[in-house]
Design a protein around this motif. Structure first.
Motif, PDB file in Angstrom:
ATOM      1  N   PRO A 735       0.840  -1.207   0.000  1.00  0.00           N
ATOM      2  CA  PRO A 735       0.000   0.000   0.000  1.00  0.00           C
ATOM      3  C   PRO A 735       0.873   1.254   0.000  1.00  0.00           C
ATOM      4  O   PRO A 735       2.017   1.213   0.412  1.00  0.00           O
ATOM      5  N   ASN A 736       0.312   2.315  -0.442  1.00  0.00           N
ATOM      6  CA  ASN A 736       1.033   3.587  -0.517  1.00  0.00           C
ATOM      7  C   ASN A 736       0.055   4.710  -0.204  1.00  0.00           C
ATOM      8  O   ASN A 736      -0.780   5.024  -1.053  1.00  0.00           O
ATOM      9  N   PRO A 737       0.054   5.269   1.011  1.00  0.00           N
ATOM     10  CA  PRO A 737       1.040   5.174   2.081  1.00  0.00           C
ATOM     11  C   PRO A 737       1.088   3.779   2.718  1.00  0.00           C
ATOM     12  O   PRO A 737       0.161   3.006   2.603  1.00  0.00           O
ATOM     13  N   VAL A 738       2.215   3.495   3.415  1.00  0.00           N
ATOM     14  CA  VAL A 738       2.457   2.199   4.001  1.00  0.00           C
ATOM     15  C   VAL A 738       2.877   2.364   5.453  1.00  0.00           C
ATOM     16  O   VAL A 738       3.485   3.365   5.817  1.00  0.00           O
ATOM     17  N   LYS A 739       2.474   1.330   6.286  1.00  0.00           N
ATOM     18  CA  LYS A 739       2.877   1.353   7.691  1.00  0.00           C
ATOM     19  C   LYS A 739       4.016   0.372   7.961  1.00  0.00           C
ATOM     20  O   LYS A 739       4.998   0.725   8.598  1.00  0.00           O
TER      21      LYS A 739
END
Length: 805
Positions: A735-739
């Motif tokens: 995902p983008n943003p990513v954790k």
């Protein structure tokens, strides 16, 4: 002394590479560079015990056909300590017949290198005595081929140093002595030769006798010298005697040009400026303090040797032309630098050879003009930047050079460069007055760099402490570039603030209190020059200029030799402009009126990329860049060309770092440009790359269709894509943003040579893998913008931005 190579060259070489590559110089030093530890101080220790006062030597050349000598050496000495019972003398691989003291035969030990003679009785401080050594044999030459004793046809002669010898002093090959840099003695030399030969030596003739079957000639040198400056030369010699009348002392000094009769005419023609050299050196260095000036020709083709009052000089350099007259000046100048004042150890050979090399330029200035002086200074400086670290195997301080490069480029050529800079630091009056007082106060003594520095500080108005720390005791060169300027009108004047950035080559030491000149030029070519001081990495200076300046530049008069080579030109036609010193070519295609053009070549790294995208896409040169400026007529247009030289295995290339990148290919070279230091680098469009050989051998040139004011440097495209743009369309992350875990999708297959790297927005490497992975853990990264790069076979082929929550 100077080592030279006389040879003829037949070659075919692209003329463009000849312009910008290594400049051929048939008179450059070519030395053997074997690895030894620095020597000198240990060899000097014997001189704390015994002071040699005089060598009285008789040499018999009756067996010259067998390359043998027979000698009697009477050594007079004074004891400097109590209870001295032995005398140690250097003598190399000759046969000792006996050693006597006052008629008494002494016992001794000799190992083909060192004699230890047991004195008849112990000596105390101040006692003066003498021993006599009887010996014979075949004197040795140096393994390097440079130095020692030579028998060539009718010639027999010595050269007082050996390039590979340790220590370098080579008096020991023909007489027993203290063979070090600090022991000085007077000499009396008698030469017994076959009747068709004549012998020459240091000093003046005191007697000569024709015995019919052999000839006897005696010489006496009243000035004290180290053993490496003593000499003998035997041949079918005669001499031309001239006289030099000193305008300083009114003394008349005989000048001997010693040669075979057939060589004297050419000898005199090649030495027509000998008197001018004497006059120039006396004017700048002080009176000539020796009994005579002498040069004797020898069939040695690799250099000359500054024996006191009788210099060994190659026949091929006295052929009637003036093409080698700087060699004459170099050797003569040693009678101030290297004979009158001598280095204490080989690590400070720059005091001897650097100032003798600089004296070549002083000779050209005195006999011809300051322009000739400066032309020679600049040619030498470019050679130092290009070759000194290559020939000597690294960047060195000129004081404390390793033994292996005692007679290398740092001692000679960089030493001359530093002397030119010292003149600029001090100014002409303080500089030459300081040299004269130094030579006068230390005449017939050994010195080191600290003695030199301390004398100048004590006897001139200029503090040279920073100069010696920066230029003498540290390696490399600084390069100063104007980063930016701020202009404010002040009535009819203009206040200008200049911001200067000091960059470095071959050192990490920033230079302090460097005297600099800056020149401002108006649109109408009116100019004014100011002096100021650069100190440390960044300098800000303020000036009030009486006109509106449209350009400015540093060191326009080349008063400092530093890591910048620049040229000014006035162009009023369409002829090709090849700037060898600035290493740049441009071809005006339209020149409706005269234009002033300045090209500066910086031998230092340019500023790097400020934006990560370019850093990911290109390597930028770490070695050099150009700055183009000037006042150009309306309509002026020129094309440009710069040469890339990074050929593997060729040590003098200028761009080896770029050429050594994994997968290097000349088709991926780019020419980067920016308008000024506040602008971003970007590739120049419409360039043409011409390989010179294969596409991977590191030889090419880049032509571009419009010359602009600003900075240029080489780059190399990391990605093989011809457009130079990163292939973000072939990579996807989510995902983008990513954790925590970032997943990667790529359209192309991967091999074991594919890996990942993550950089932050400042270009700092944060994460890396040594393998391809479909996911990478970014959980430990701080929140912000990052760049994921795909690396294949060492090349960064793809990049994409992602946001870490």
């Amino acid at each position: 002394m100077r080592a030279i190579t006389f040879q003829l060259f037949l070659f075919l070489l692209t003329s463009n590479l000849l312009t910008f590559g290594q400049e051929a110089n048939p008179y450059k030093c070519s030395h053997s560079t074997h690895l030894f530890e620095k020597t000198g101080s240990t060899d000097n220790l014997r001189s704390d015990t015994i002071d040699i006062l005089n060598y009285d030597i008789t040499l018999d050349f009756a067996n010259v056909g067998s390359q043998e000598i027979a000698g009697i050496c009477h050594i007079k000495f004074r004891s400097l300590q109590n209870n001295v019972s032995t005398l140690s003398l250097d003598l190399l691989q000759l046969t000792i017949d006996s050693i006597t003291q006052g008629g008494q035969i002494l016992t001794y030990h000799y190992n083909d290198t060192l004699i230890v003679a047991n004195l008849a009785s112990a000596l105390n401080i101040g006692d003066v005595d003498s021993v006599t050594v009887f010996y014979h044999g075949q004197p040795q030459g140096d393994p390097s081929g440079w130095g020692g004793f030579y028998f060539q046809g009718n010639y027999s002669y010595n050269l007082g140093v050996g390039f590979e010898a340790d220590p370098h002093n080579y008096g020991r090959v023909w007489h027993p002595c203290f063979d070090n840099f600090v022991e000085r003695a007077t000499y009396d030399i008698t030469l017994l030769t076959p009747s068709n030969l004549r012998g020459y030596a240091n000093g003046l003739i005191t007697s000569e006798i024709d015995h019919g079957s052999y000839y006897e000639r005696s010489w006496s040198l009243n000035q004290s010298i180290p053993t490496y400056l003593a000499c003998v030369a035997v041949g079918q010699y005669t001499h031309v005697e001239q006289n030099y009348l000193s305008p300083i002392t009114s003394n008349s000094t005989p000048m001997y040009l010693i040669a075979e009769p057939a060589d004297t005419t050419g000898f005199k023609s090649s030495f027509v400026n000998l008197e001018g050299a004497m006059n120039g050196f006396e004017q700048q260095y002080g009176p000539y303090l020796w009994d005579k000036v002498g040069f004797h020709l020898v069939p040695f083709t690799s250099g000359a040797m500054e024996h006191a009052t009788s210099i060994a000089y190659p026949k091929v350099a006295a052929n009637g032309s003036l093409s080698n007259e700087t060699l004459m000046a170099h050797e003569l100048s040693h009678h101030w630098w290297g004979n009158l004042v001598t280095c204490r150890t080989d690590g400070d050979m720059w005091i001897n050879e650097g100032f003798a090399s600089y004296s070549e330029k002083i000779f050209l200035e005195h006999v011809y003009s300051y322009d000739r002086y400066l032309t020679d200074v600049k040619a030498n400086h470019k050679d130092v930047l290009l070759n000194a670290h290559v020939r000597d195997g690294g960047y060195f301080a000129i004081s404390g050079v390793p033994h292996s490069i005692t007679y290398g480029d740092h001692s000679y050529n960089k030493g001359a460069d530093i002397a030119h800079n010292l003149r600029t630091y001090m100014g002409d009056s303080a500089f030459f007055n300081g040299l004269q007082s130094f030579l006068a106060d230390h005449a017939f003594e050994d010195v080191d760099a600290y003695d030199f520095r301390d004398h100048l500080n004590a006897n001139s108005p200029i503090d040279v402490t920073d100069f010696f720390e920066d230029w003498v005791f540290n390696a490399g060169f600084p390069g100063f570039v104007i980063d930016s300027s701020l202009l404010i009108q002040n009535g009819n004047n203009y206040d200008v603030a200049i911001y200067v950035h000091q960059k470095l080559r071959g050192t990490n030491h920033y230079y302090a209190n460097v005297p600099m000149e800056i020149t401002f030029v108006s649109d109408g070519w009116e100019d004014t020059t100011f002096s100021f001081v650069c100190d440390g990495e960044f300098t800000t200076a303020q000036f009030t200029v009486p006109f509106l300046p449209v350009m400015s530049y540093l060191n326009g008069n080349d008063r400092l030799s530093m890591a910048v080579t620049a040229e000014n030109q006035v162009v009023n036609g369409t002829n090709t402009q090849d700037l060898s010193y600035a290493m740049f070519r441009y071809i005006p295609s339209n020149a409706p009126d005269s234009s002033f053009v300045r090209i500066e070549h910086y031998w230092v790294a340019p500023d790097g990329f400020q934006e990560p995208e370019n850093e990911f896409a290109y390597y930028i040169s770490e070695e050099r860049f150009w700055k183009v400026d000037g006042i150009w007529a309306d309509g002026f247009h020129a094309t440009g060309r710069v040469y890339f030289t990074g050929k593997p295995g060729v040590s003098t290339e200028l761009d080896p770092v770029l050429a050594s990148k994994p997968g290097f290919h000349e088709d991926s070279l780019v020419l980067l440009y920016r308008e000024n230091a506040s602008s971003l680098w970007h590739p120049v469009e419409n360039i043409s790359i011409q390989t010179l050989g294969s596409a991977t051998d590191g030889r090419a040139y880049i032509s571009f269709d419009t010359l602009k004011k600003g900075e240029y440097t080489f780059g190399w495209r990391k990605s093989p894509v011809s457009t130079g743009k990163i292939q973000n369309k072939k990579i996807n992350v989510f995902p983008n943003p990513v954790k925590n875990w970032l997943s990667i999708e790529m359209e192309q297959p991967f091999s074991n040579h594919t890996s990942l790297a993550v950089y932050n927005s400042s270009g700092q490497l944060m994460l890396t893998t040594k393998y391809w992975a479909n996911q990478i853990d970014v959980s430990q990264l701080s929140s912000g913008v990052y760049f994921l790069k795909i690396i294949d076979h060492g090349l960064e082929t793809n990049s994409i931005t992602f946001l870490k929550e």
